[in-house]
Enzyme design. Structure first.
Site, short mmCIF file in Angstrom:
data_model
loop_
_atom_site.label_atom_id
_atom_site.label_comp_id
_atom_site.label_asym_id
_atom_site.label_seq_id
_atom_site.Cartn_x
_atom_site.Cartn_y
_atom_site.Cartn_z
N CYS A 158 -9.15 9.76 -12.74
CA CYS A 158 -10.10 9.69 -13.86
C CYS A 158 -11.47 10.12 -13.34
O CYS A 158 -12.50 9.53 -13.65
CB CYS A 158 -10.12 8.32 -14.52
N ASP B 110 -1.39 8.50 -9.71
CA ASP B 110 -2.64 8.40 -10.45
C ASP B 110 -3.60 7.71 -9.48
O ASP B 110 -3.70 6.49 -9.43
CB ASP B 110 -2.44 7.58 -11.73
N ASP C 10 0.87 -1.17 0.00
CA ASP C 10 0.00 0.00 0.00
C ASP C 10 0.91 1.23 0.00
O ASP C 10 1.70 1.43 0.94
CB ASP C 10 -0.86 -0.04 1.27
#
Length: 300
Positions: A238, A184, A168
Site C-alpha cells: 500500500c 502483500d 516470520d
C-alpha cells in the site's frame, strides 16, 4: 495547498511523478474515503447482500471489476458494523484497493497457496472465498496479537481451508513449496496516509521507508524460493514509492522470473499512476481508492 504531509515525502513524490501528478496525489490524501465492503461468498451472495442493504435503506454502488465489491454512499463503517450481515461474517469491511491483489492472483481450487503477511485477514479470507474453500491456504503472521486477530477473522468468515502459521515468513523452511503466493508486503503505507493524524511527521519517516525496503527485499527473495517453478505470485504494497515497489522487484535476478502483465475486466476504471515496470499496476489515492502497487511474477 497546505498539507501536513512530511516534506521528504512531497519531494519524493515530485521527483518520481512530476509536480502535477504529485499535486493530485496530495489532493487524494485529503479526500475522505467512502466505506467499502466485500461480500463473503462462503456465507452469502451479492444478491442477498444487495437485498439486505436495500432493506436497511443503505445506498450503494457496485464496481466494474468485482461483483462482490460494494461502495456505501450514506453510512459510515460503525453503522455497517451494527448490521447482522456484518456480525455473522457475510460481509467484510475492506478497502477497494486491497481487494485487488487476490483478484490479480487468480487463486485456483486444489492448490497450495501461501499468504506471507496475512493479518488482519481481509485478503486471506477473500482468497478462501475465491477458491470456494477448496485449496490449502497457509497464512503467516509473526505478531501474536495480529495472529489472534487473523484467526478470529478466518473463523468469522468461515474460511475453513486456512491454516495460520505464527512465524516470520522470511524464516519459512525452504523445504516448503507453493503453487501460488500472495506477498502483500509490510510497507511505509505511503498510499494510505491519514493527513488528519497530528503525529504523521513523527510516524511517517525516512527510517520507516528504509526499514520497509529491507524486509520487502528479504520477503520477496524468500517468496521466489518457495514458489514452484513455472508458477505465479503477486507482490503488493500500500505504498506508491518506487523504492518499495519497482526497485524491490529489480533486486531479483531476472533470469529467475518474468513479469506477467496484469489484466482483468474493469481495470480500466481504476485511477492509475505510471510505473517503471511494464505490466505492473499502481493505483492512485482518491476518494474511493487507497494508493496501492501490484505486480504479478512468474518463476521461470
Amino acid at each position: 495547498m497546505e498539507t501536513k504531509i512530511p516534506q521528504f515525502l512531497k519531494e519524493k513524490l515530485e521527483n518520481q511523478y512530476g509536480e502535477d501528478l504529485a499535486k493530485s496525489i496530495l489532493e487524494g490524501y485529503e479526500k475522505t474515503r467512502k466505506v467499502t465492503l466485500r461480500v463473503n461468498t462462503i456465507k452469502s451472495s451479492a444478491g442477498k447482500i444487495e437485498e439486505e442493504l436495500q432493506n436497511h435503506k443503505i445506498e450503494y454502488e457496485t464496481v466494474e471489476w468485482s461483483k462482490e465489491a460494494f461502495i456505501i454512499k450514506n453510512k459510515r463503517g460503525k453503522e455497517i458494523e451494527e448490521l447482522e450481515i456484518y456480525k455473522n461474517g457475510e460481509i467484510y469491511l475492506q478497502s477497494l484497493s486491497s481487494m485487488l491483489p487476490p483478484i490479480v492472483l487468480e487463486p485456483k481450487e486444489g492448490t497450495d497457496i501461501l499468504d506471507m503477511a496475512a493479518a488482519p485477514g481481509g485478503k486471506t479470507t477473500q482468497i478462501a472465498a475465491l477458491v470456494n474453500n477448496k485449496a490449502s491456504i497457509t497464512a503467516c503472521e509473526l505478531n501474536n496479537i495480529r495472529a489472534q486477530r487473523l484467526k478470529y477473522n478466518i473463523e468469522k468468515q468461515g474460511a475453513t481451508c486456512v491454516y495460520v502459521m505464527q512465524t516470520d515468513a522470511r524464516k519459512i523452511n525452504d523445504f516448503f513449496s507453493f503453487d501460488q503466493i500472495l506477498l502483500d508486503a509490510p510497507c511505509s503505507g505511503s498510499g494510505t496516509l491519514n493527513v488528519n493524524d497530528a503525529n504523521l511527521n513523527k510516524t511517517f519517516t525516512e527510517k520507516l521507508v528504509q526499514k520497509s525496503v529491507k524486509s520487502q527485499k528479504e520477503l520477496l527473495k524468500k517468496a521466489l524460493k518457495v514458489l514452484k517453478s513455472g508458477q505465479e505470485m503477486v507482490y503488493s504494497t500500500c505504498s506508491i514509492l518506487q523504492e518499495e515497489n519497482e526497485c524491490i522487484i529489480n533486486t531479483l535476478n531476472n533470469k529467475e522470473y518474468e513479469i506477467v502483465p496484469i489484466q482483468f475486466g474493469g481495470m480500466e476504471q481504476l485511477p492509475v499512476l505510471p510505473t517503471k515496470i511494464k505490466g505492473t499496476l499502481c493505483v492512485m489515492p482518491n476518494n474511493l481508492y487507497e494508493g496501492f502497487f501490484i505486480a504479478k511474477i512468474r518463476k521461470k
